[in-house]
Design a protein around this motif. Structure first.
Motif, PDB file in Angstrom:
ATOM      1  N   LEU A 132      18.329  -7.719   8.407  1.00 11.79           N
ATOM      2  CA  LEU A 132      17.628  -8.244   9.580  1.00 11.79           C
ATOM      3  C   LEU A 132      16.153  -7.924   9.370  1.00 11.79           C
ATOM      4  O   LEU A 132      15.753  -6.765   9.417  1.00 11.79           O
ATOM      5  N   LEU A 133      15.357  -8.942   9.060  1.00  9.18           N
ATOM      6  CA  LEU A 133      13.935  -8.748   8.751  1.00  9.18           C
ATOM      7  C   LEU A 133      13.063  -9.664   9.589  1.00  9.18           C
ATOM      8  O   LEU A 133      13.404 -10.823   9.804  1.00  9.18           O
ATOM      9  N   SER A 134      11.946  -9.151  10.027  1.00  7.29           N
ATOM     10  CA  SER A 134      10.956  -9.972  10.710  1.00  7.29           C
ATOM     11  C   SER A 134      10.089 -10.644   9.653  1.00  7.29           C
ATOM     12  O   SER A 134       9.409  -9.972   8.878  1.00  7.29           O
ATOM     13  N   ILE A 135      10.139 -11.967   9.605  1.00  8.92           N
ATOM     14  CA  ILE A 135       9.328 -12.717   8.645  1.00  8.92           C
ATOM     15  C   ILE A 135       7.875 -12.737   9.118  1.00  8.92           C
ATOM     16  O   ILE A 135       6.956 -12.512   8.374  1.00  8.92           O
ATOM     17  N   ASP A 136       7.690 -13.025  10.365  1.00 10.84           N
ATOM     18  CA  ASP A 136       6.384 -12.991  11.015  1.00 10.84           C
ATOM     19  C   ASP A 136       6.649 -12.819  12.502  1.00 10.84           C
ATOM     20  O   ASP A 136       7.767 -12.534  12.896  1.00 10.84           O
ATOM     21  N   GLU A 137       5.646 -13.006  13.312  1.00  9.91           N
ATOM     22  CA  GLU A 137       5.858 -12.810  14.750  1.00  9.91           C
ATOM     23  C   GLU A 137       6.688 -13.924  15.372  1.00  9.91           C
ATOM     24  O   GLU A 137       7.070 -13.853  16.526  1.00  9.91           O
ATOM     25  N   LYS A 138       7.031 -14.953  14.586  1.00 10.06           N
ATOM     26  CA  LYS A 138       7.751 -16.097  15.131  1.00 10.06           C
ATOM     27  C   LYS A 138       9.175 -16.247  14.618  1.00 10.06           C
ATOM     28  O   LYS A 138       9.945 -17.028  15.166  1.00 10.06           O
ATOM     29  N   SER A 139       9.565 -15.549  13.556  1.00  8.75           N
ATOM     30  CA  SER A 139      10.895 -15.784  12.997  1.00  8.75           C
ATOM     31  C   SER A 139      11.516 -14.530  12.383  1.00  8.75           C
ATOM     32  O   SER A 139      10.816 -13.614  11.969  1.00  8.75           O
ATOM     33  N   LEU A 140      12.850 -14.544  12.335  1.00 10.64           N
ATOM     34  CA  LEU A 140      13.639 -13.454  11.762  1.00 10.64           C
ATOM     35  C   LEU A 140      14.537 -13.989  10.663  1.00 10.64           C
ATOM     36  O   LEU A 140      15.033 -15.110  10.757  1.00 10.64           O
ATOM     37  N   LEU A 141      14.770 -13.162   9.658  1.00 11.99           N
ATOM     38  CA  LEU A 141      15.748 -13.465   8.620  1.00 11.99           C
ATOM     39  C   LEU A 141      16.977 -12.626   8.914  1.00 11.99           C
ATOM     40  O   LEU A 141      16.880 -11.400   9.034  1.00 11.99           O
ATOM     41  N   ILE A 142      18.117 -13.277   9.049  1.00  9.61           N
ATOM     42  CA  ILE A 142      19.378 -12.593   9.338  1.00  9.61           C
ATOM     43  C   ILE A 142      20.372 -12.956   8.244  1.00  9.61           C
ATOM     44  O   ILE A 142      20.595 -14.136   7.977  1.00  9.61           O
ATOM     45  N   CYS A 143      20.957 -11.941   7.612  1.00 12.01           N
ATOM     46  CA  CYS A 143      21.959 -12.163   6.576  1.00 12.01           C
ATOM     47  C   CYS A 143      23.197 -11.350   6.915  1.00 12.01           C
ATOM     48  O   CYS A 143      23.085 -10.233   7.431  1.00 12.01           O
ATOM     49  N   GLY A 144      24.342 -11.894   6.593  1.00 11.91           N
ATOM     50  CA  GLY A 144      25.583 -11.182   6.872  1.00 11.91           C
ATOM     51  C   GLY A 144      26.688 -11.586   5.921  1.00 11.91           C
ATOM     52  O   GLY A 144      26.469 -12.325   4.966  1.00 11.91           O
ATOM     53  N   THR A 145      27.874 -11.107   6.199  1.00  6.99           N
ATOM     54  CA  THR A 145      28.983 -11.275   5.277  1.00  6.99           C
ATOM     55  C   THR A 145      29.707 -12.612   5.410  1.00  6.99           C
ATOM     56  O   THR A 145      30.594 -12.905   4.630  1.00  6.99           O
ATOM     57  N   THR A 146      29.341 -13.440   6.375  1.00  4.14           N
ATOM     58  CA  THR A 146      29.996 -14.733   6.506  1.00  4.14           C
ATOM     59  C   THR A 146      29.549 -15.684   5.397  1.00  4.14           C
ATOM     60  O   THR A 146      28.471 -15.527   4.831  1.00  4.14           O
ATOM     61  N   ASP A 147      30.388 -16.661   5.066  1.00  5.02           N
ATOM     62  CA  ASP A 147      30.086 -17.656   4.019  1.00  5.02           C
ATOM     63  C   ASP A 147      29.644 -16.987   2.722  1.00  5.02           C
ATOM     64  O   ASP A 147      28.666 -17.397   2.101  1.00  5.02           O
ATOM     65  N   GLN A 148      30.349 -15.951   2.331  1.00  2.00           N
ATOM     66  CA  GLN A 148      30.096 -15.188   1.104  1.00  2.00           C
ATOM     67  C   GLN A 148      28.698 -14.595   1.056  1.00  2.00           C
ATOM     68  O   GLN A 148      28.109 -14.439  -0.002  1.00  2.00           O
ATOM     69  N   GLY A 149      28.128 -14.250   2.200  1.00  2.00           N
ATOM     70  CA  GLY A 149      26.835 -13.573   2.236  1.00  2.00           C
ATOM     71  C   GLY A 149      25.652 -14.481   2.455  1.00  2.00           C
ATOM     72  O   GLY A 149      24.625 -14.334   1.809  1.00  2.00           O
ATOM     73  N   SER A 150      25.767 -15.416   3.374  1.00  2.00           N
ATOM     74  CA  SER A 150      24.674 -16.358   3.624  1.00  2.00           C
ATOM     75  C   SER A 150      23.614 -15.763   4.542  1.00  2.00           C
ATOM     76  O   SER A 150      23.827 -14.754   5.195  1.00  2.00           O
ATOM     77  N   CYS A 151      22.453 -16.424   4.588  1.00  2.00           N
ATOM     78  CA  CYS A 151      21.335 -15.998   5.440  1.00  2.00           C
ATOM     79  C   CYS A 151      20.897 -17.159   6.325  1.00  2.00           C
ATOM     80  O   CYS A 151      21.073 -18.321   5.971  1.00  2.00           O
ATOM     81  N   GLN A 152      20.332 -16.795   7.463  1.00  2.00           N
ATOM     82  CA  GLN A 152      19.748 -17.764   8.369  1.00  2.00           C
ATOM     83  C   GLN A 152      18.373 -17.261   8.796  1.00  2.00           C
ATOM     84  O   GLN A 152      18.160 -16.064   8.881  1.00  2.00           O
ATOM     85  N   MET A 153      17.483 -18.203   9.088  1.00  2.00           N
ATOM     86  CA  MET A 153      16.203 -17.854   9.690  1.00  2.00           C
ATOM     87  C   MET A 153      16.229 -18.413  11.102  1.00  2.00           C
ATOM     88  O   MET A 153      16.574 -19.582  11.303  1.00  2.00           O
ATOM     89  N   ILE A 154      15.889 -17.562  12.080  1.00  2.00           N
ATOM     90  CA  ILE A 154      15.881 -17.991  13.476  1.00  2.00           C
ATOM     91  C   ILE A 154      14.490 -17.765  14.068  1.00  2.00           C
ATOM     92  O   ILE A 154      13.738 -16.916  13.592  1.00  2.00           O
ATOM     93  N   ASN A 155      14.171 -18.528  15.106  1.00  2.00           N
ATOM     94  CA  ASN A 155      12.874 -18.350  15.762  1.00  2.00           C
ATOM     95  C   ASN A 155      13.001 -17.371  16.926  1.00  2.00           C
ATOM     96  O   ASN A 155      14.093 -16.853  17.197  1.00  2.00           O
ATOM     97  N   HIS A 156      11.912 -17.131  17.630  1.00  2.00           N
ATOM     98  CA  HIS A 156      11.912 -16.149  18.713  1.00  2.00           C
ATOM     99  C   HIS A 156      12.752 -16.591  19.907  1.00  2.00           C
ATOM    100  O   HIS A 156      13.061 -15.789  20.772  1.00  2.00           O
ATOM    101  N   GLN A 157      13.155 -17.871  19.956  1.00  2.00           N
ATOM    102  CA  GLN A 157      14.039 -18.366  21.002  1.00  2.00           C
ATOM    103  C   GLN A 157      15.492 -18.366  20.546  1.00  2.00           C
ATOM    104  O   GLN A 157      16.349 -18.953  21.183  1.00  2.00           O
TER     105      GLN A 157
END
Length: 93
Positions: free
Chosen positions: A26-51
């Motif tokens: 779980l990493l803050s990319i900048d003040e507007k988005s986060l990088l979230i990675c987990g064990t689903t889909d063999q270890g995939s990642c998603q980037m989400i915004n502040h909403q």
């Protein structure tokens, strides 16, 4: 601030099962988005915004897909790069 309740609320929208999903990165990319990675889909990642809306979802495994093996990410903003270090796991799911 991102609470555990907020992370739990993300699980249904990302098709995550709380019984077999483990957050890895779980990493803050900048003040507007986060990088979230987990064990689903063999270890995939998603980037989400502040909403908490998904911006990008990886199409390939990035992090370890089990609760025991380690994963680490380092953001280099000057070069717009993210480096990942992941423990090898021979269990493909």
């Amino acid at each position: 601030r991102l609470s555990s309740d907020t992370l739990q609320s993300l699980q249904p929208s990302m098709n995550l099962s709380s019984s077999n999903f483990h957050w890895k990165i779980l990493l803050s990319i900048d003040e507007k988005s986060l990088l979230i990675c987990g064990t689903t889909d063999q270890g995939s990642c998603q980037m989400i915004n502040h909403q908490l809306e998904m911006l990008i979802s990886s199409s390939m495994p990035v992090v370890a897909n089990d609760p025991i093996n380690s994963s680490l990410a380092l953001i280099v903003p000057e070069k717009q790069l993210i480096y990942f270090a992941v423990t090898y796991n021979h269990q493909g799911k």
